[in-house]
Structures are given as C-alpha cells and as structure tokens.
Design a protein around this motif. Sequence first.
Motif, PDB file in Angstrom:
ATOM      1  N   HIS A 193       4.451  -9.092   2.477  1.00 26.54           N
ATOM      2  CA  HIS A 193       3.431  -9.553   1.524  1.00 26.54           C
ATOM      3  C   HIS A 193       2.330  -8.514   1.328  1.00 26.54           C
ATOM      4  O   HIS A 193       1.812  -8.352   0.228  1.00 26.54           O
ATOM      5  N   LEU A 194       1.981  -7.807   2.399  1.00 26.76           N
ATOM      6  CA  LEU A 194       0.927  -6.793   2.255  1.00 26.76           C
ATOM      7  C   LEU A 194       1.411  -5.630   1.389  1.00 26.76           C
ATOM      8  O   LEU A 194       0.637  -5.064   0.611  1.00 26.76           O
ATOM      9  N   LEU A 195       2.678  -5.288   1.512  1.00 31.78           N
ATOM     10  CA  LEU A 195       3.216  -4.224   0.653  1.00 31.78           C
ATOM     11  C   LEU A 195       3.182  -4.668  -0.809  1.00 31.78           C
ATOM     12  O   LEU A 195       2.893  -3.868  -1.706  1.00 31.78           O
ATOM     13  N   ALA A 196       3.436  -5.956  -1.022  1.00 34.07           N
ATOM     14  CA  ALA A 196       3.349  -6.483  -2.393  1.00 34.07           C
ATOM     15  C   ALA A 196       1.902  -6.419  -2.901  1.00 34.07           C
ATOM     16  O   ALA A 196       1.658  -6.113  -4.072  1.00 34.07           O
ATOM     17  N   VAL A 197       0.959  -6.682  -2.022  1.00 32.46           N
ATOM     18  CA  VAL A 197      -0.465  -6.584  -2.399  1.00 32.46           C
ATOM     19  C   VAL A 197      -0.774  -5.149  -2.809  1.00 32.46           C
ATOM     20  O   VAL A 197      -1.399  -4.897  -3.844  1.00 32.46           O
ATOM     21  N   ASP A 198      -0.318  -4.218  -1.999  1.00 39.54           N
ATOM     22  CA  ASP A 198      -0.642  -2.820  -2.277  1.00 39.54           C
ATOM     23  C   ASP A 198       0.002  -2.338  -3.576  1.00 39.54           C
ATOM     24  O   ASP A 198      -0.553  -1.504  -4.277  1.00 39.54           O
ATOM     25  N   ARG A 214      -3.559  -2.723   8.164  1.00 37.39           N
ATOM     26  CA  ARG A 214      -2.599  -3.763   8.563  1.00 37.39           C
ATOM     27  C   ARG A 214      -1.167  -3.299   8.328  1.00 37.39           C
ATOM     28  O   ARG A 214      -0.297  -3.502   9.177  1.00 37.39           O
ATOM     29  N   ILE A 215      -0.936  -2.665   7.187  1.00 39.48           N
ATOM     30  CA  ILE A 215       0.425  -2.188   6.904  1.00 39.48           C
ATOM     31  C   ILE A 215       0.819  -1.138   7.950  1.00 39.48           C
ATOM     32  O   ILE A 215       1.935  -1.183   8.500  1.00 39.48           O
ATOM     33  N   ALA A 216      -0.108  -0.231   8.237  1.00 38.84           N
ATOM     34  CA  ALA A 216       0.206   0.826   9.216  1.00 38.84           C
ATOM     35  C   ALA A 216       0.557   0.207  10.572  1.00 38.84           C
ATOM     36  O   ALA A 216       1.544   0.595  11.213  1.00 38.84           O
ATOM     37  N   GLU A 217      -0.224  -0.756  10.992  1.00 42.74           N
ATOM     38  CA  GLU A 217      -0.003  -1.398  12.294  1.00 42.74           C
ATOM     39  C   GLU A 217       1.313  -2.175  12.332  1.00 42.74           C
ATOM     40  O   GLU A 217       2.107  -2.052  13.275  1.00 42.74           O
ATOM     41  N   ALA A 222       7.087  -2.574  13.758  1.00 45.19           N
ATOM     42  CA  ALA A 222       8.460  -2.812  13.327  1.00 45.19           C
ATOM     43  C   ALA A 222       9.320  -1.557  13.460  1.00 45.19           C
ATOM     44  O   ALA A 222      10.496  -1.562  13.093  1.00 45.19           O
ATOM     45  N   GLY A 223       8.714  -0.465  13.944  1.00 46.38           N
ATOM     46  CA  GLY A 223       9.465   0.771  14.129  1.00 46.38           C
ATOM     47  C   GLY A 223       9.657   1.555  12.838  1.00 46.38           C
ATOM     48  O   GLY A 223      10.416   2.521  12.807  1.00 46.38           O
ATOM     49  N   GLN A 224       8.956   1.167  11.779  1.00 46.48           N
ATOM     50  CA  GLN A 224       9.078   1.902  10.505  1.00 46.48           C
ATOM     51  C   GLN A 224       8.007   2.997  10.493  1.00 46.48           C
ATOM     52  O   GLN A 224       6.998   2.904   9.791  1.00 46.48           O
ATOM     53  N   MET A 225       8.258   4.032  11.259  1.00 49.75           N
ATOM     54  CA  MET A 225       7.211   5.011  11.525  1.00 49.75           C
ATOM     55  C   MET A 225       6.795   5.807  10.290  1.00 49.75           C
ATOM     56  O   MET A 225       5.628   6.166  10.155  1.00 49.75           O
ATOM     57  N   GLU A 226       7.733   6.088   9.407  1.00 45.73           N
ATOM     58  CA  GLU A 226       7.372   6.855   8.199  1.00 45.73           C
ATOM     59  C   GLU A 226       6.373   6.067   7.346  1.00 45.73           C
ATOM     60  O   GLU A 226       5.376   6.600   6.872  1.00 45.73           O
ATOM     61  N   LEU A 227       6.710   4.780   7.190  1.00 41.58           N
ATOM     62  CA  LEU A 227       5.836   3.900   6.418  1.00 41.58           C
ATOM     63  C   LEU A 227       4.467   3.796   7.105  1.00 41.58           C
ATOM     64  O   LEU A 227       3.413   3.869   6.459  1.00 41.58           O
ATOM     65  N   ALA A 228       4.492   3.636   8.410  1.00 39.25           N
ATOM     66  CA  ALA A 228       3.252   3.520   9.170  1.00 39.25           C
ATOM     67  C   ALA A 228       2.396   4.769   8.990  1.00 39.25           C
ATOM     68  O   ALA A 228       1.186   4.686   8.740  1.00 39.25           O
ATOM     69  N   ARG A 229       3.021   5.916   9.093  1.00 31.68           N
ATOM     70  CA  ARG A 229       2.266   7.177   8.953  1.00 31.68           C
ATOM     71  C   ARG A 229       1.689   7.314   7.543  1.00 31.68           C
ATOM     72  O   ARG A 229       0.556   7.753   7.370  1.00 31.68           O
ATOM     73  N   GLU A 230       2.479   6.924   6.560  1.00 31.35           N
ATOM     74  CA  GLU A 230       2.008   7.045   5.170  1.00 31.35           C
ATOM     75  C   GLU A 230       0.709   6.245   4.970  1.00 31.35           C
ATOM     76  O   GLU A 230      -0.267   6.739   4.413  1.00 31.35           O
ATOM     77  N   TYR A 231       0.708   5.007   5.463  1.00 30.73           N
ATOM     78  CA  TYR A 231      -0.483   4.169   5.263  1.00 30.73           C
ATOM     79  C   TYR A 231      -1.635   4.585   6.170  1.00 30.73           C
ATOM     80  O   TYR A 231      -2.800   4.472   5.790  1.00 30.73           O
ATOM     81  N   ALA A 232      -1.301   5.078   7.357  1.00 28.53           N
ATOM     82  CA  ALA A 232      -2.360   5.581   8.238  1.00 28.53           C
ATOM     83  C   ALA A 232      -3.049   6.768   7.569  1.00 28.53           C
ATOM     84  O   ALA A 232      -4.279   6.872   7.581  1.00 28.53           O
ATOM     85  N   ARG A 233      -2.254   7.634   6.976  1.00 27.38           N
ATOM     86  CA  ARG A 233      -2.831   8.810   6.309  1.00 27.38           C
ATOM     87  C   ARG A 233      -3.731   8.385   5.147  1.00 27.38           C
ATOM     88  O   ARG A 233      -4.813   8.922   4.965  1.00 27.38           O
TER      89      ARG A 233
END
Lengths: 254, 519
Positions: A193-198, A214-217, A222-233
Amino acid sequence: MRRARQVSLAWVFAGGQLLSVIGVAAGDDLAAAWLKAARMLPAEAYREFAAAAESREVLLGRAVTLLNVPPVTPGNLERAARWLESLRGDDEVGIAATYFLARLEQVHRMPPNPERALRLYEELYHRHPQHPLAQMGWVKAAIWRVYEPGTDFAALERSGEGLTDPQAVRDFHLAMADAAGRLRLPAEKQLEHLLAVDRVGVAKRKTAGDVWVRIAELAREAGQMELAREYARRFLAEFPNDQRAHLVRERLGR
Amino acid sequence: MKRELWLNVVGVGLLVGCFVVASVQVVARAVRERDPRTITIRFSHWQLEAGLREAFEAVAREYERRNPGVRVEQIPVPGRVYAAWIRTRLAGEQPPDLMELGRGTPDEMLAQYFVPLTEHVERPNPYNVGTALEGVPWRETFVDGLASATGLETLQEYYGVPAAVVTVRMYYNRELYREIFGHERVPSTYAEFQDVCRQVREYAQRTGRVVVPVAGSRFNANILLDALFRSQTQRLSLEIDRLRLLKPLDPALVFLDGSVTLDTPAIRDALELVHEVGRDFPAGFLQLDRDDAIFYFAQGHALMLATGSWDYGSVAKQTRFSIGLFPIPLPARDDPRFGRNVLGPVSEAGQGLGVTFHLTKRSAHPQVAVDFLQFLTSRVGNQLFCDRSLWMPAVRGVEPPAETRAFAPTTEGYPDGFRIALWMWGAGEMYRLFVTHGYRLVARDGGVEDFLRALRPEFDAAVRADAERLRRACAGNVRRLDTAVAAWRMLGEAGKEAATWESQNQQEALARWLEVSLR
C-alpha cells in the motif's frame, strides 16, 4: 537597498489585499468568507455567509462553517443538516452537500450516526463514481470499516480498486497501510500500500519523509534490499537533517 | 517628631520623583510614536536568561543602523505570566508586532491573531545576499527547513520562524573536577558517570566538604532522568513501531494494547536507572526550583548540573569558576545492566528549534516587522544574535560561539526512545500518577517496587484515559478540518486542499483505531 526591499515586501502584502479585492469586484464576494473558513475562523466566516445574499453556495458556506462555530450545539448541527439536506443534488454544490451531510452524521452529530453516513457515502459514490468528493467519501467509509472487528481486509482492498482521483487513491492506500500495521497484518501488505501511495505522490513534505522511511524499513525486513536502498537514498537526499537519518544511513544507505 | 517629618518628606519626594520619571517616559514614547519619520516595531519574548536581552538589543541596534527611520523595541515578559500576558494583549487588540509563541499554541489563536508567513518563507531572505544562502528560499535556510513549524500540520501555513536551537548538556565545575580527579577526562558513558558520582561522594566524606555529584531541582533532575529513561526505551520503541516510522510513540499508545507493561524489562530497567541516579542529587531535590539548582552549582556545592543551552549565560554569570560541558552520559551498548535496551547516542538533528516569532494581525507595519525577522534569521543577524547570547543558531551555516560549541546538535545518532514524563513536560492521567508517586522512586528508602506498588492500581485506567484524550484531540481536529477542506476546495487551492485531506485522513484513522481499541 532597504527601500527596494521594503517596496517588494509591501507588494507582497498589497498583493494579498488585491486578490481579495479582485474576488469581490469579480462578483466572487464569497472568497473572503471562504478564506476565513479555510484559516479556521468559522465564526467570522459564518457571519459573512449569513450576511451575504442567499444562494446555493452561500447556504453551503453557512452549513459547513456552522459545523464548527463555537459553541457547537445540537441546534446548530440540526440547522446545518437541514440546509445540507435542502441543497442535495447533482450539481457541484449538491454533491458537496451530500458529502458534508455524511460528515455531519459521522463525526459532528452528537451522538454520531455512522450507519447513515455510510449510506450517504455509498449513495454518492454510486451516483457520481468519478467525482472527487464521492471518491473521498468512499475513503472515509473505508477508514471507518477497516478497524471494525470482523471486516474482510482483502475485500475492502478490492473495493478501493475503482478509485481514480489521485487524492482519494493516495489517502485510501495510506489508510490501508496504517491499518495493516496497526492490525498486525503481514508487513508485505503495508509495503504494497505504501508503494501505491508513493506512485500517486503525497501532498505534504512530512508525509513523504514518513512514507519513504517506512518503505525502506519494510523492504529491508522483507529482504528487498535494492528497493530498501532506493527509498533510503531518496529519504537521505531530501531529509539529511532528520533525526532518523543516521539510523537509515547505517541500516541501508551506506 | 522631626525625624518623622523628614521621613514623610523623603517618602513624598520619592513618590513625586517616580511620577515625574514615569510621566517623562510616557510622554517621550508618545512623542516618538507620533514622529512620522520614525517607524517603531515591538517584539515580545519570555527569554529572561542572561545575555538574551543584550543579544536582542544588539540585533535591534544593528537593524536600526542599516534601516534609518526604524526603531525596534523588545518587550521581555517573565515566562510565568507570558501566556496570560499575550492573551490579554491579543484580546485587548494591542499586541506588539511580533510575538514569541511556544509549540502548544492552539490553531485557533494562530488563525485569529496572526498572519501566515507562507508567501515570505518561500522567497529568498534579502539579508542573505552575498552569502552562501543567497537566492535560497527563506524556509530552507533554517536547519530543519521549518518542518516543525507551528500550525503547518493543520492550517497548512507557516506562521512562525525560529531564531535559535536548544540542546541539553551536563555542565561541570572544571576546577573542582581537577581537584577531585586530578584530570579533566569527563565521563562519556553511564558507567563512567556513576563512577564519577561515587568518587565525588567519597571525596565529600573524606574531606568533609559539602559537595554532591549533581545539582538537583525538579526541573534539572527531570532533564537528566528523562534522557536516561529514554535511553532505555530506544530499542523497545523500534520493536513496537508497527508503522515503521522510526519515531517514538505517544506513551498512551505504548501501553494501550498490553504488549508493553510496567513489567516489560526495558521499562523496569528505565525505572531502575532513574532510582539509581536519584541518589546523586541532593536530598529533597524535588522541592527545589531551577534557580536553586543553579545557585547550588554556582556555590561549588555540586560538581555537575544538567541543563540546557538556554541557561549557559545565566550560569556563567553566577559562577567564579570555569564551566565545562559534555553530553549527557547514556549507557553504552556494552553496559552489562542497561546496554541491552540502547541503540546508541541520540541524534539531535532537526530538534529543539525555538525562540519562534509570529507576526500579529494588528501590526501597523507588517512589512517592516517581517523585514526585521528576516534580518534576525539571516546569516549575519543570527550570527550576531548567537555571538551575544551564546545560544545555538537556527540558521544553516551560522557558526556557534566557540565558548558554547559543545551545545551544537549531535547529528550522528539514533532516534530517541519514548518518554513517560516523570516530573515535567507531561499532561494527562499517566503524568498525574507519575508526579504523585515519583518521589517513591528516588526516595532514599524507596525504590522501583515501592513506586510500582503505588502505581499499579490506577495505571490501566490512566492509560485508557490518556488514550481517550488523544482520541478526542484527533477527532476534534478532524471536525475542524471538515470546514477547512470545504473552503480550500471552494477557493480552488488544490495544494492546500490536498494537504488538508491528507492531514485529516491520517488523524481520522488514528481516532477510529483508538475508538475501536477503547471499546
């Protein structure tokens, strides 16, 4: 230098005055009253609507300001309800009247009447499925239903698939993400849902920061590190001075 | 008889003298105000700490020098009466042009009496021309980008701009420290801090000198104990963070669903820590005032004092010794007793902005008042303010004074844990319980068990009462925003309408969740 600066500041102030004057001159003599209502001065706004010549917009203005004119009394709410009821219809004011009548029943009425509010939201949505207020009414109904014990979360999720107005889509997914978290549903639900918000974008800078963290965390968990890094950045680039920045950087940003 | 007559003459003389002086001041002010060549703007604040009035004075004089024909006057008002004072001035329609307001200012007050600064903050501050901030919107020149501006969340407008940042530190008496320890290596962890406190007690016993480890008062003890308590809820905060916001929760939400209780290990450790440090303050410290603690420290009867950057000028003025500063020593991650709850040092990034000024609607010269605010918060104006006040800057790139650089916010750190207000900075039923029974936690013959025994019977009801209070606050905002959202929509202000929906729906969801949880 100083004169030039003060002249430019004076223009800003004068501009503000001018806008309201233009509004009056152009026949939109209600702009000043609406501005007061927007700035949470309902009593002042109500006085202006009460003094204005009666029209459908004026009656709507009276009703939505009366909802918050202190002291809020059952008598005032009843009067607002009568005005809104009389305005209901299929034009802009009529649609707004049905929406705010539902709001009156749901959150203003003492005691509230959520069943009637839900009926009004549904009626509005079925009559005007593409109208932003009808879609927002659907979101309000979802917020009410999702925490009710026994609600089928998946069915409620499906019911929001028809929403098209960006604000309704955003707030529907934000509400579902929050509910997924509070109701301890699997973290993937919240992430989805948060990805849909974004995707649709948020209105406030603060919400953007919260959504990205929240998405990064959640992606990290969930082990989706690429996605996590993208949102952290994204978060770190926009909010380097946030109290959470160091933790986000430590976990994902390096 | 003759003596009595003289006394009467002196008394009457004094009375007449005071009357004449007061009359001259009133007349001079009236004459000044009538002078068409001079514009006078006034600003009020409650910062009576040493150095602040002088700093504001320096900024005002520099502004006047750059802007001939403008006179700037400050109105310092004691903090205890400030809230009543502003209400009287606002209701009497005689407010100064600019007013300092605190974080809890109600939206209604902002909307009714103050002017939004949104248009201004989105334009560059003209006083930053020639600096690295030239051309940067005024909003972005503040260290937090005005993210925590009053009223922004609900009114969707910027109403105030801050002039300073505050942080808290441990102050210490450098001479006394060297005398006791023979060096000045200050503690960086809680364990080292406890060792220092133990040695101070031994020193006092050995020498017969009246000295305690930490000067105490309800206010100052609260600063230290609050930081220590929150160190113990750092990890727990993340564990119960269902929304993954990485922010501490409201305490009522922490305890509401029973997943955290008074017996959760982190809570017990936090209370144990408070109990342990309670011994380091002088006996009866909860009855003492902030001024008493500063006086005690200034007299050399306490080695350390926990307080904020706001007190530096006052403390420095009262002491004859040199003052050292160090961060509040929190338990390290490897602390055998308390380390398990800790993430690490707390980040102060974007926190503690204050001395926030707001433009009143009754201002006769709003453009000059905003211009003065822009000067106060420009690189040059804020530098002057900080150099004189020894406070921390709110503006990016302004250098903190060398003497107080230790107050500069720590940015390399972790989010704080949640707090349960023990003696100050709280509200509601849980707070009432803590204030009522808190003495048991720090009493010589008290302890964690004694405190919890007193707390337990009423605790669950207090949690529910506070959750209900939070629900009512959210529901109230939701109702108010109905009118606002209708108005922004009718005005065609799409951005503000969208932001208002977003705020309203987030609060509505929280209110609804609380309503169901409290059934």
